[in-house]
Write a protein that holds these residues in place. Structure first.
Motif, mmCIF file in Angstrom:
data_model
loop_
_atom_site.group_PDB
_atom_site.id
_atom_site.type_symbol
_atom_site.label_atom_id
_atom_site.label_comp_id
_atom_site.label_asym_id
_atom_site.label_seq_id
_atom_site.Cartn_x
_atom_site.Cartn_y
_atom_site.Cartn_z
ATOM 1 N N GLY A 57 53.225 48.560 75.365
ATOM 2 C CA GLY A 57 52.704 48.292 76.695
ATOM 3 C C GLY A 57 51.402 47.522 76.560
ATOM 4 O O GLY A 57 50.995 47.154 75.455
ATOM 5 N N THR A 58 50.743 47.301 77.673
ATOM 6 C CA THR A 58 49.497 46.542 77.699
ATOM 7 C C THR A 58 48.304 47.462 77.438
ATOM 8 O O THR A 58 48.271 48.595 77.917
ATOM 9 N N VAL A 59 47.326 46.953 76.691
ATOM 10 C CA VAL A 59 46.101 47.686 76.400
ATOM 11 C C VAL A 59 44.914 46.807 76.779
ATOM 12 O O VAL A 59 44.857 45.637 76.405
ATOM 13 N N VAL A 60 43.987 47.397 77.524
ATOM 14 C CA VAL A 60 42.746 46.719 77.887
ATOM 15 C C VAL A 60 41.618 47.562 77.303
ATOM 16 O O VAL A 60 41.556 48.771 77.535
ATOM 17 N N MET A 61 40.747 46.941 76.512
ATOM 18 C CA MET A 61 39.633 47.674 75.904
ATOM 19 C C MET A 61 38.329 46.914 76.081
ATOM 20 O O MET A 61 38.321 45.683 76.155
ATOM 21 N N LEU A 62 37.255 47.680 76.107
ATOM 22 C CA LEU A 62 35.916 47.128 76.161
ATOM 23 C C LEU A 62 35.107 47.823 75.077
ATOM 24 O O LEU A 62 35.087 49.059 75.004
ATOM 25 N N CYS A 63 34.467 47.030 74.221
ATOM 26 C CA CYS A 63 33.622 47.603 73.170
ATOM 27 C C CYS A 63 32.311 48.049 73.806
ATOM 28 O O CYS A 63 31.607 47.245 74.419
ATOM 29 N N LEU A 64 31.995 49.330 73.673
ATOM 30 C CA LEU A 64 30.783 49.890 74.257
ATOM 31 C C LEU A 64 29.615 49.911 73.274
ATOM 32 O O LEU A 64 28.482 49.618 73.643
ATOM 33 N N GLU A 65 29.910 50.297 72.036
ATOM 34 C CA GLU A 65 28.879 50.411 70.993
ATOM 35 C C GLU A 65 29.496 50.025 69.657
ATOM 36 O O GLU A 65 30.692 50.187 69.448
ATOM 37 N N GLY A 66 28.657 49.569 68.733
ATOM 38 C CA GLY A 66 29.134 49.238 67.390
ATOM 39 C C GLY A 66 29.964 47.966 67.384
ATOM 40 O O GLY A 66 29.759 47.062 68.199
ATOM 41 N N GLY A 76 29.874 52.992 63.309
ATOM 42 C CA GLY A 76 31.228 53.039 63.856
ATOM 43 C C GLY A 76 31.370 52.227 65.124
ATOM 44 O O GLY A 76 30.731 51.187 65.292
ATOM 45 N N VAL A 77 32.174 52.735 66.064
ATOM 46 C CA VAL A 77 32.443 52.005 67.306
ATOM 47 C C VAL A 77 32.846 52.996 68.395
ATOM 48 O O VAL A 77 33.410 54.050 68.105
ATOM 49 N N LYS A 78 32.515 52.651 69.630
ATOM 50 C CA LYS A 78 33.058 53.334 70.804
ATOM 51 C C LYS A 78 33.745 52.275 71.646
ATOM 52 O O LYS A 78 33.147 51.243 71.974
ATOM 53 N N LEU A 79 35.022 52.548 71.975
ATOM 54 C CA LEU A 79 35.831 51.629 72.761
ATOM 55 C C LEU A 79 36.354 52.323 74.000
ATOM 56 O O LEU A 79 36.976 53.395 73.893
ATOM 57 N N TYR A 139 43.537 39.858 62.528
ATOM 58 C CA TYR A 139 42.923 38.776 63.302
ATOM 59 C C TYR A 139 41.576 38.399 62.703
ATOM 60 O O TYR A 139 41.018 39.128 61.886
ATOM 61 N N ASP A 140 41.021 37.278 63.156
ATOM 62 C CA ASP A 140 39.769 36.796 62.558
ATOM 63 C C ASP A 140 38.546 36.970 63.471
ATOM 64 O O ASP A 140 37.534 36.336 63.268
ATOM 65 N N TRP A 141 38.599 37.832 64.458
ATOM 66 C CA TRP A 141 37.456 38.054 65.333
ATOM 67 C C TRP A 141 36.893 39.460 65.137
ATOM 68 O O TRP A 141 37.564 40.349 64.626
ATOM 69 N N VAL A 142 35.640 39.629 65.571
ATOM 70 C CA VAL A 142 34.975 40.934 65.564
ATOM 71 C C VAL A 142 34.400 41.150 66.957
ATOM 72 O O VAL A 142 33.663 40.306 67.467
ATOM 73 N N ALA A 143 34.743 42.280 67.581
ATOM 74 C CA ALA A 143 34.246 42.600 68.920
ATOM 75 C C ALA A 143 32.991 43.461 68.807
ATOM 76 O O ALA A 143 32.944 44.399 68.018
ATOM 77 N N GLY A 144 32.002 43.122 69.623
ATOM 78 C CA GLY A 144 30.774 43.900 69.708
ATOM 79 C C GLY A 144 30.568 44.395 71.129
ATOM 80 O O GLY A 144 31.405 44.159 72.006
ATOM 81 N N PRO A 145 29.443 45.076 71.390
ATOM 82 C CA PRO A 145 29.188 45.635 72.719
ATOM 83 C C PRO A 145 29.372 44.590 73.827
ATOM 84 O O PRO A 145 28.852 43.485 73.750
ATOM 85 N N GLY A 146 30.159 44.973 74.826
ATOM 86 C CA GLY A 146 30.425 44.096 75.960
ATOM 87 C C GLY A 146 31.629 43.199 75.781
ATOM 88 O O GLY A 146 32.074 42.564 76.742
ATOM 89 N N ASP A 147 32.197 43.125 74.576
ATOM 90 C CA ASP A 147 33.354 42.259 74.343
ATOM 91 C C ASP A 147 34.629 42.923 74.867
ATOM 92 O O ASP A 147 34.806 44.144 74.785
ATOM 93 N N PHE A 148 35.522 42.095 75.381
ATOM 94 C CA PHE A 148 36.756 42.494 76.037
ATOM 95 C C PHE A 148 37.946 42.218 75.109
ATOM 96 O O PHE A 148 38.018 41.149 74.503
#
Length: 179
Positions: A86-95, A129-132, A102-111
């Motif tokens: 199914g579809t997943v929508v995430m937002l990086c909150l911390e970390g 770590g990270v919070k998503l 893939y070749d990208w790195v998500a940081g705070p505020g990235d979708f």
């Protein structure tokens, strides 16, 4: 042109009051509509998800197989290879977070937007770590390092994950989570 179509909105209205908007289907909405929900995130405990991660469950929608949560990987680590159905929508909150594939790195505020059929391995290299925040629909299939199927996680799995933990720790089940 009518007066309403001539007006262009340059900014949202700023009136600080409740505006009674005409609704031609008000009676139908009243009979069959479902009210929106407010969920207090602090009311939901951090439930362990493996050795280095936890989930704060935020919502369960059994009609649409949707579940929402904050995934916290507490230090550098991995959430194993999985396939979304199914579809997943995430937002990086911390970390920060990335996928091995893939070749990208998500940081705070990235979708992050994931579509059905994608398979990947979630990794955080960040020292904290990270919070998503995640809004997920449909099942997620997990596989081991040899591509052997392990388990399917869906709204029912997540409800059981939350409720089992609450019962085990004498935490009241928050009915707000059930949409």
């Amino acid at each position: 042109m009518s007066e309403t179509t001539d007006k262009k909105m340059t900014a949202p209205p700023s009136a600080y009051k409740i505006v009674d908007i005409p609704e031609p289907y008000a009676d139908v909405i009243k009979r069959h509509g479902v009210e929106g929900k407010f969920v207090e995130g602090e009311e939901s405990p951090w439930v362990p998800f493996g050795d280095n991660a936890a989930i704060r469950h935020l919502a369960f929608d059994v009609r649409n197989n949707i579940y929402s949560n904050i995934l916290w990987i507490k230090s550098p680590g991995v959430i194993g290879t999985h396939r979304h159905r199914g579809t997943v929508v995430m937002l990086c909150l911390e970390g920060s977070v990335r996928y091995l594939e893939y070749d990208w790195v998500a940081g705070p505020g990235d979708f992050i937007y994931e579509t059905p059929g994608e398979t990947h391995t979630l990794v955080t290299d960040h020292p904290d770590g990270v919070k998503l925040f995640g809004w997920l629909q449909g099942p997620i299939e997990f596989y081991d390092e040899n591509a052997n199927f392990l388990e399917t996680l869906d709204v029912w799995w997540y409800i059981n994950h939350y409720e089992s933990y609450c019962r085990e720790h004498n935490i009241p089940i928050n009915k707000q989570l059930y949409l």
